[in-house]
Design a protein around this motif. Structure first.
Motif, short mmCIF file in Angstrom:
data_model
loop_
_atom_site.label_atom_id
_atom_site.label_comp_id
_atom_site.label_asym_id
_atom_site.label_seq_id
_atom_site.Cartn_x
_atom_site.Cartn_y
_atom_site.Cartn_z
N SER A 212 -21.47 -16.50 14.79
CA SER A 212 -21.50 -15.65 13.58
C SER A 212 -21.01 -14.25 13.93
O SER A 212 -20.86 -13.91 15.11
CB SER A 212 -22.93 -15.55 13.05
N GLY A 213 -20.86 -13.44 12.88
CA GLY A 213 -20.42 -12.07 13.08
C GLY A 213 -21.47 -11.23 13.79
O GLY A 213 -21.16 -10.45 14.70
N ALA A 214 -22.73 -11.38 13.37
CA ALA A 214 -23.79 -10.60 14.01
C ALA A 214 -23.86 -10.94 15.50
O ALA A 214 -24.00 -10.04 16.34
CB ALA A 214 -25.13 -10.89 13.32
N GLU A 215 -23.74 -12.21 15.82
CA GLU A 215 -23.79 -12.60 17.24
C GLU A 215 -22.61 -12.05 18.02
O GLU A 215 -22.74 -11.70 19.20
CB GLU A 215 -23.74 -14.12 17.35
N ALA B 233 -21.60 1.98 7.85
CA ALA B 233 -21.17 0.81 8.64
C ALA B 233 -22.05 -0.40 8.33
O ALA B 233 -23.22 -0.25 7.99
CB ALA B 233 -21.29 1.14 10.12
N PHE B 234 -21.47 -1.58 8.46
CA PHE B 234 -22.26 -2.82 8.42
C PHE B 234 -21.82 -3.71 9.58
O PHE B 234 -20.64 -4.03 9.70
CB PHE B 234 -22.08 -3.59 7.09
N HIS B 235 -22.79 -4.08 10.42
CA HIS B 235 -22.44 -4.92 11.57
C HIS B 235 -23.28 -6.19 11.66
O HIS B 235 -23.13 -6.96 12.61
CB HIS B 235 -22.57 -4.11 12.86
N GLY B 236 -24.20 -6.42 10.70
CA GLY B 236 -24.97 -7.66 10.71
C GLY B 236 -26.46 -7.38 10.68
O GLY B 236 -26.91 -6.23 10.66
N VAL C 256 -16.67 0.54 15.40
CA VAL C 256 -16.32 0.79 14.00
C VAL C 256 -15.68 -0.45 13.37
O VAL C 256 -15.09 -1.28 14.07
CB VAL C 256 -15.33 1.97 13.83
N GLU C 257 -15.79 -0.55 12.05
CA GLU C 257 -14.98 -1.51 11.29
C GLU C 257 -13.71 -0.75 10.89
O GLU C 257 -13.81 0.27 10.19
CB GLU C 257 -15.68 -1.91 9.99
N PRO C 258 -12.52 -1.21 11.26
CA PRO C 258 -11.30 -0.50 10.84
C PRO C 258 -11.22 -0.39 9.31
O PRO C 258 -10.72 0.60 8.79
CB PRO C 258 -10.16 -1.35 11.39
N PHE D 239 -13.79 -2.67 17.91
CA PHE D 239 -13.51 -2.89 16.49
C PHE D 239 -14.26 -4.14 16.01
O PHE D 239 -14.11 -5.23 16.59
CB PHE D 239 -12.01 -3.11 16.25
N ASP D 240 -15.04 -3.96 14.94
CA ASP D 240 -15.68 -5.08 14.27
C ASP D 240 -14.73 -5.55 13.16
O ASP D 240 -14.60 -4.90 12.12
CB ASP D 240 -17.03 -4.62 13.69
N GLU D 241 -14.06 -6.66 13.43
CA GLU D 241 -13.13 -7.24 12.43
C GLU D 241 -13.69 -8.57 11.91
O GLU D 241 -12.96 -9.52 11.66
CB GLU D 241 -11.74 -7.42 13.03
N VAL D 242 -15.01 -8.61 11.79
CA VAL D 242 -15.65 -9.82 11.27
C VAL D 242 -15.13 -10.11 9.85
O VAL D 242 -14.80 -11.24 9.51
CB VAL D 242 -17.19 -9.67 11.28
N GLN D 243 -15.00 -9.04 9.06
CA GLN D 243 -14.54 -9.22 7.67
C GLN D 243 -13.04 -8.96 7.52
O GLN D 243 -12.35 -9.64 6.77
CB GLN D 243 -15.34 -8.26 6.76
N SER D 244 -12.52 -7.97 8.25
CA SER D 244 -11.11 -7.56 8.03
C SER D 244 -10.12 -8.46 8.77
O SER D 244 -8.92 -8.35 8.53
CB SER D 244 -10.92 -6.10 8.48
N ALA E 5 -15.40 -13.22 13.12
CA ALA E 5 -16.13 -14.46 12.78
C ALA E 5 -15.57 -14.90 11.42
O ALA E 5 -14.36 -15.08 11.30
CB ALA E 5 -17.63 -14.20 12.72
N LYS E 6 -16.43 -15.05 10.42
CA LYS E 6 -16.05 -15.37 9.04
C LYS E 6 -14.81 -16.27 8.92
O LYS E 6 -14.91 -17.47 9.09
CB LYS E 6 -15.87 -14.07 8.25
N GLY E 7 -13.63 -15.69 8.66
CA GLY E 7 -12.42 -16.48 8.41
C GLY E 7 -11.92 -17.24 9.61
O GLY E 7 -11.05 -18.11 9.47
C1 LIG Z 1 -17.98 -6.12 9.33
C2 LIG Z 1 -19.06 -7.14 9.45
N1 LIG Z 1 -19.68 -7.29 10.64
C3 LIG Z 1 -20.65 -8.21 10.82
C4 LIG Z 1 -21.06 -9.02 9.79
C5 LIG Z 1 -22.14 -10.03 10.02
O1 LIG Z 1 -21.60 -11.30 10.05
P1 LIG Z 1 -22.54 -12.59 9.90
O2 LIG Z 1 -23.08 -12.57 8.51
O3 LIG Z 1 -21.63 -13.74 10.18
O4 LIG Z 1 -23.61 -12.46 10.93
C6 LIG Z 1 -20.44 -8.89 8.54
C7 LIG Z 1 -20.88 -9.74 7.40
O5 LIG Z 1 -20.67 -9.44 6.26
C8 LIG Z 1 -19.42 -7.93 8.37
O6 LIG Z 1 -18.81 -7.77 7.19
#
Ligand SMILES: Cc1ncc(COP(=O)(O)O)c(C=O)c1O
Length: 391
Positions: free
Chosen positions: A94-97, A126-129, A179-181, A212-217, A241-243
């Motif tokens: 997952s993204g958080a992991e 910021a959002f990182h999980g 950071v999330e870009p 860089f957190d590109e979980v969403q981007s 993660a995600k996509g």
């Molecule tokens: C930028 C970003 N990082 C981390 C996460 C967390 O990902 P996950 O829900 O897969 O743990 C998200 C989820 O929305 C996110 O948008």
């Protein structure tokens, strides 16, 4: 009492099937998907190649554990490192992991440099999980409230405020900036390219890791395989993660140069991460994205959505900002957003509202231009209706 913990305020709607950019509910009603399961199904629902990969791999081998070599994992690592210019990968679910892995990597790097309390700079909004490390990196007292104590070792600064960063250059505990870009949950806010370049320079000068957190981007969403490739600033650590799994759970933390040497045997682990099945699916995703350069569709789809939106919107003053990059689209409105998602569903379109007043669109890369026009016009009609209904 429900058998589910009520951690989500769920809408009273369940989907029974999907194809491309369309979902159907249990009554057979059609919905145009402007959300992609929150930036997950970038290749659309039930992409035939993903379905085929899952069927083939699941009838061959699902899981063996990371105690053994996993050829599908090695192949995916080679594909991802070659596509991103990174050197090594840690797979998770997952993204958080993925961010937890990055946080541990940064902390160990900090200890190697003699830091007392290795500290990571993070941004406002910021959002990182939601896991404890990722939550500490996430901004916002609401999400953190009642879950204290937060993990120490994070220093929060305003976004795009270089002087706030320069004021920290004497702090020898700092080991990284995360950071999330393009901030997603925080309101679809791309960081300025100049600011990202300054971050890169500062990290080089201070020997901080740029993460860089590109979980969403990531994964094609922003008009490049990863947004940083479009923005022209490369990180030392990249999470996504995600996509990456198009609906099958997988996350990864990639690292480059010195950062790629930080974690060794026993420093981190996972039972499920990087399974043959997850990696086979992600390989298919990366190969489809790359071979068809599918991310080049992001800008034309964005344009078709916004053109139709602007043409249909009756009162332009209800929109205070339109932001984003590629298929991360944020439309900030001065109108009340309560019930907006339901009104969109009533018109057969799926959208989301984030950061209070920003309509967030995360459509799939396979959305046709006609569907994109339908989505943009639909969002405008919802705002037109809200304008009429608001005293
Ligand atoms: C930028 C970003 N990082 C981390 C996460 C967390 O990902 P996950 O829900 O897969 O743990 C998200 C989820 O929305 C996110 O948008």
């Amino acid at each position: 009492m429900s058998a589910l913990m009520p951690t989500y305020k769920r809408l009273p709607l369940a989907f029974s099937r999907g194809a491309g950019a369309i979902l159907w509910d249990q009554r057979g009603q059609r919905y145009l998907d402007g959300l992609s399961g929150i930036a997950v199904t970038n290749l659309g629902h039930c992409h035939p190649a993903i379905t085929e990969t899952i069927a083939t791999q699941s009838s061959t081998l699902l899981h063996t554990s990371n105690l053994f070599r996993i050829p599908a994992q090695e192949r995916l690592a080679a594909e991802l490192t070659s596509a991103t210019g990174m050197d090594s990968s840690f797979f998770c679910n997952s993204g958080a992991e993925a961010n937890e892995a990055a946080i541990k990597l940064a902390r160990r790097y900090g200890h190697q440099r003699g830091a007392k309390i290795p500290s990571i700079i993070v941004l406002e909004s910021a959002f990182h999980g939601r896991t404890m490390g990722a939550l500490a990196a996430t901004a916002g007292h609401i999400m953190q409230a009642d879950f204290e104590p937060m993990l120490p070792g994070f220093i929060r600064v305003p976004r795009e405020d270089l002087s706030a960063l320069k004021a920290l250059t004497d702090n020898t505990d700092i080991c990284a900036i995360l950071v999330e870009p393009v901030q997603g949950e925080g309101g679809v806010r791309p960081l300025a390219e100049q600011y990202l370049r300054e971050l890169r320079n500062l990290c080089d000068q201070q020997q901080w890791l740029l993460m860089f957190d590109e979980v969403q981007s990531g994964n094609g969403r922003c008009g490049a395989l990863y947004a940083f490739q479009r923005l022209g600033v490369a990180p030392d650590v990249l999470t996504t993660a995600k996509g990456l799994g198009n609906g099958f759970p997988i996350g990864v933390c990639l690292a480059k140069g010195n950062a790629a040497e930080v974690l060794g045997a026993g420093h981190h682990g996972t039972t499920f991460g990087g399974s043959p099945l997850a990696c086979a699916v992600a390989s298919t995703v990366i190969n489809i994205l790359s071979s068809e350069t599918l991310w080049s569709q992001a800008d034309p789809i964005r344009q078709a959505i916004l053109t139709a939106f602007e043409a249909e919107l009756e009162d332009a003053s209800v929109v205070t900002d339109i932001r984003g990059l590629g298929l991360m689209i944020g439309i900030e409105t001065a109108l009340p957003t309560d019930g907006l998602v339901q009104r969109a569903l009533d018109r057969g379109i799926i959208v989301n509202v984030t950061a209070g007043n920003t309509i967030r669109l995360l459509p799939p890369l396979v959305m046709s231009l006609d569907e994109a026009g339908e989505l943009g016009a639909g969002v405008a009609q919802v705002l037109n209706q809200t304008t009429r209904d608001t005293p």
